[in-house]
Design a protein around this motif. Structure first.
Motif, PDB file in Angstrom:
ATOM      1  N   TYR A 196       2.351   7.337  -0.977  1.00  6.86           N
ATOM      2  CA  TYR A 196       1.607   8.038   0.081  1.00  6.86           C
ATOM      3  C   TYR A 196       0.678   9.084  -0.540  1.00  6.86           C
TER       4      TYR A 196
ATOM      5  N   ALA B 221       8.037   8.183   4.794  1.00 10.49           N
ATOM      6  CA  ALA B 221       6.601   8.469   4.805  1.00 10.49           C
ATOM      7  C   ALA B 221       6.309   9.762   5.566  1.00 10.49           C
TER       8      ALA B 221
ATOM      9  N   ALA C  85      -0.548   5.594   8.500  1.00 10.26           N
ATOM     10  CA  ALA C  85       0.422   4.823   7.724  1.00 10.26           C
ATOM     11  C   ALA C  85       0.903   3.649   8.576  1.00 10.26           C
TER      12      ALA C  85
ATOM     13  N   ILE D  63       1.210   2.000   0.728  1.00  6.43           N
ATOM     14  CA  ILE D  63       2.212   3.050   0.948  1.00  6.43           C
ATOM     15  C   ILE D  63       3.625   2.484   0.899  1.00  6.43           C
TER      16      ILE D  63
END
Length: 233
Positions: free
Chosen positions: A9, A49, A36, A227
């Protein structure tokens, strides 16, 4: 896994910042929202995340998003980025903060009706099929302004801007002219007389092409694989 997601990330965030500095026709300081994309990844990965800084999450499928929303709640901004069928609109409007994939006036009218039913003004983006790919949804450029005028008249929608997807070229540089043209269209839309709209968002760019999209004017990108790694099916 948590550390991997956090590192990925932050790596994407750093690449976005670097891409902003390479802009030539777009203000370098203009902010970019990173969505995301959590499609096919579980809520554990989502929480990792979020802990790393993700404030916006994107889902492709209404049912998957609805299930995750029950667990995660409204601590993040929820983006519905996949194709939306009219029979899923009722569910989608309940949890979506921003619907990216409004690809017809018919769908916009269905969202407006459902939003009115629950006394909500739903933020939306209109999906533009600039490359006229048969495999993708979206409004063609020549039909766009008339469609936006009609959507602007729907009282329970707030038009926030445009979304597009570039063809999945092997040579990612081939995306650049399309992104550049989309930015010009976005500027033209900002100049339209759309009094109930708030045109501030140009959503374009995914894992394989988001850096070029940012260089060419995107202020929202939708990144999943970079990610979370490959999707878990």
């Amino acid at each position: 896994m948590g550390q991997e997601i956090a590192e990925r990330y932050q790596n994407v965030v750093a690449k976005i910042e670097a891409a902003k500095q390479r802009r030539t026709t777009v203000p370098k300081e203009a902010a970019v929202t990173l969505v995301a994309v959590t499609k096919n990844h579980d809520t554990t990965a989502m929480r990792e995340a979020i802990a790393a800084g993700a404030a916006d999450v994107g889902e492709n499928r209404v049912q998957e998003a609805k299930t995750k929303f029950v667990e995660i709640g409204n601590c993040v901004t929820w983006h519905l980025i996949g194709h939306l069928q009219t029979n899923k609109v009722r569910q989608a409007v309940k949890f979506s903060d921003l619907i990216h994939s409004v690809d017809s006036l018919h769908l916009a009218e269905a969202i407006n009706s459902e939003a009115a039913r629950i006394d909500k003004v739903q933020d939306i983006l209109v999906q533009v099929n600039l490359a006229k790919e048969e495999s993708k949804s979206g409004i063609y450029k020549e039909d766009l302004f008339a469609s936006l005028q009609a959507i602007n008249a729907l009282p329970n929608l707030r038009l926030r801007g445009l979304m597009c997807m570039a063809p999945n070229y092997e040579d990612v540089e081939l995306c650049r002219p399309l992104f550049r043209e989309m930015y010009k269209i976005f500027q033209d839309v900002q100049d339209l007389d759309l009094p109930t709209s708030n045109i501030d968002t140009l959503s374009m760019g995914m894992t394989h092409d988001y850096e070029i999209a940012v260089e060419e004017g995107a202020n929202m990108v939708r990144v999943g694989t970079a990610i979370f790694g490959p999707r878990q099916y």
